[in-house]
Scaffold this motif. Sequence first.
Motif, PDB file in Angstrom:
ATOM      1  N   PRO A  41     -18.950  49.514  36.016  1.00  0.00           N
ATOM      2  CA  PRO A  41     -17.555  49.169  36.325  1.00  0.00           C
ATOM      3  C   PRO A  41     -16.581  50.314  36.057  1.00  0.00           C
ATOM      4  CG  PRO A  41     -18.611  47.426  35.049  1.00  0.00           C
ATOM      5  CD  PRO A  41     -19.549  48.589  35.037  1.00  0.00           C
ATOM      6  N   GLY A  42     -16.912  51.193  35.117  1.00  0.00           N
ATOM      7  CA  GLY A  42     -16.002  52.274  34.766  1.00  0.00           C
ATOM      8  C   GLY A  42     -15.956  53.414  35.760  1.00  0.00           C
ATOM      9  N   LEU A  80     -17.919  49.500  48.985  1.00  0.00           N
ATOM     10  CA  LEU A  80     -18.082  48.068  48.747  1.00  0.00           C
ATOM     11  C   LEU A  80     -17.763  47.767  47.294  1.00  0.00           C
ATOM     12  CD1 LEU A  80     -21.602  47.016  47.826  1.00  0.00           C
ATOM     13  CD2 LEU A  80     -21.349  49.293  48.814  1.00  0.00           C
ATOM     14  N   ILE A  81     -17.531  46.502  47.004  1.00  0.00           N
ATOM     15  CA  ILE A  81     -17.293  46.034  45.644  1.00  0.00           C
ATOM     16  C   ILE A  81     -18.451  45.144  45.216  1.00  0.00           C
ATOM     17  CG2 ILE A  81     -15.794  44.647  44.152  1.00  0.00           C
ATOM     18  CD1 ILE A  81     -14.442  47.180  44.964  1.00  0.00           C
ATOM     19  N   VAL A  82     -18.990  45.391  44.016  1.00  0.00           N
ATOM     20  CA  VAL A  82     -19.940  44.467  43.412  1.00  0.00           C
ATOM     21  C   VAL A  82     -19.215  43.764  42.274  1.00  0.00           C
ATOM     22  CG1 VAL A  82     -22.151  44.161  42.275  1.00  0.00           C
ATOM     23  CG2 VAL A  82     -21.880  45.971  43.978  1.00  0.00           C
ATOM     24  N   LEU A  83     -19.082  42.446  42.385  1.00  0.00           N
ATOM     25  CA  LEU A  83     -18.441  41.644  41.346  1.00  0.00           C
ATOM     26  C   LEU A  83     -19.496  41.284  40.311  1.00  0.00           C
ATOM     27  CD1 LEU A  83     -15.789  40.357  40.443  1.00  0.00           C
ATOM     28  CD2 LEU A  83     -16.439  38.307  41.729  1.00  0.00           C
ATOM     29  N   LEU A  84     -19.401  41.908  39.131  1.00  0.00           N
ATOM     30  CA  LEU A  84     -20.411  41.767  38.080  1.00  0.00           C
ATOM     31  C   LEU A  84     -20.003  40.659  37.115  1.00  0.00           C
ATOM     32  CD1 LEU A  84     -23.001  42.833  36.707  1.00  0.00           C
ATOM     33  CD2 LEU A  84     -21.575  44.547  35.555  1.00  0.00           C
ATOM     34  N   ASP A  88     -16.111  41.785  36.181  1.00  0.00           N
ATOM     35  CA  ASP A  88     -15.935  43.229  36.373  1.00  0.00           C
ATOM     36  C   ASP A  88     -16.205  43.602  37.831  1.00  0.00           C
ATOM     37  OD1 ASP A  88     -15.389  43.774  33.665  1.00  0.00           O
ATOM     38  OD2 ASP A  88     -17.539  43.736  33.207  1.00  0.00           O
ATOM     39  N   SER A  89     -15.360  44.460  38.370  1.00  0.00           N
ATOM     40  CA  SER A  89     -15.568  44.940  39.735  1.00  0.00           C
ATOM     41  C   SER A  89     -16.098  46.363  39.694  1.00  0.00           C
ATOM     42  CB  SER A  89     -14.275  44.875  40.537  1.00  0.00           C
ATOM     43  OG  SER A  89     -13.288  45.705  39.966  1.00  0.00           O
ATOM     44  N   CYS A  90     -17.174  46.589  40.440  1.00  0.00           N
ATOM     45  CA  CYS A  90     -17.809  47.914  40.521  1.00  0.00           C
ATOM     46  C   CYS A  90     -17.620  48.437  41.943  1.00  0.00           C
ATOM     47  CB  CYS A  90     -19.301  47.820  40.203  1.00  0.00           C
ATOM     48  SG  CYS A  90     -19.682  46.994  38.646  1.00  0.00           S
ATOM     49  N   LEU A  91     -16.923  49.568  42.068  1.00  0.00           N
ATOM     50  CA  LEU A  91     -16.726  50.184  43.376  1.00  0.00           C
ATOM     51  C   LEU A  91     -17.876  51.142  43.641  1.00  0.00           C
ATOM     52  CD1 LEU A  91     -15.157  50.860  45.931  1.00  0.00           C
ATOM     53  CD2 LEU A  91     -13.789  52.474  44.593  1.00  0.00           C
TER      54      LEU A  91
END
Length: 383
Positions: A41-42, A80-84, A88-91
Amino acid sequence: MLFGLSSPLFAQKKLPVIKATQENAFILDGDQVKVNWTLEPGLKPDIYYVNIPLKGSKVTLQTDQDKISFKTKYGQIYDLIVLLRETDSCLVRIVAREAPTPVSMQLNKTYPQSIPFTLIGSRIYFQGYLNGQKNVTIQFDLGAGASCVNRSASEKLALTFDGKAMVDNTQGVNEARVSSGNTLTLGDFSWSGVPLIEVGNMKPHEDLIIGNGLFRNKIIEIDYDKKLLTVHDQLPAYAKEYKKQAVFYEQDRPKFKADFVQNGKKYAFWFLFDTGRDGTMLLGEDFTSQGSNWANLKELQILNGRKIIRLDATIAGVEFKDIVTNAADPSNPQGRTTLFGNQVLNHFNVILDNRNGLLYLKPNSRKDEPYSDYESYLKQMAK
């Protein structure tokens, strides 16, 4: 005005969203590449570079909950975004371009251009210049993931070290010094910004090792009959006389598919094309850890935890009988990769098309050169 102009830019494209409940994911790139991927996420963005960017590919990011695929085109970026864990959103950014590098190549002539080489054992060596004035002997190793300098040569080459890197080689995993910003000259080619990692596992006569990373967007030809490395910007017409097959890359290192028979069983596997190994081949843990492969290998003997085995291999339609090599024990993993070495590979003239991920092989005048086989093994055992 600036705020008014920038606001529509963020609204013009809605990014696709997939879900995950754990950080571990993987990326599939084409038919062969599978990369373990950790969701971070960071990192915004967390970037994946397509394995063969000039060649269109289907790239899939798969989590424990979801997956998404893109058909890539050179020069394009796919976000894309992965919603963890729903919090948390991971770009994640998939980039169909070469990974950035400080190294740049200069050639003031037209392609193709050749560099002469010599053979010591089965290995390829160039004579060149480092930083404009130091004569250097350079091993050409397609199995090397980075350019390296011999620790015993660092002082005579007057190198300045300004960084550190972790190195995984035959001496294990160790921290090493890095000298950045070097200039390397081979024939009419010059590379600037070359980082050199200092290692201690090179031969006394070797100053440097370079690999495919210096030629990643080019087509290179190794002609053992003429003892020339030729760099092309277009595939030569005579490539049609060679046997063609696909490759993919690990750290710029090409891997190709070959067949072998051992203990009556037939196998097909992807091998590292390792011109820097002065030996026949190795069955690494990537092969021996699969299914019952390790148990099914019948050994001549066990030496230091490795099975010494006898097998027949076929590369580009050419059979190599009675190879004696070793297989790594998967219960004691040490990062050994399945590979063919140059005792076998230098039986072929080679064209490696890095642009399109293709390998062209043709038997050369070395086709009857000896390699480590069962007869030589028996003679060694008799001694």
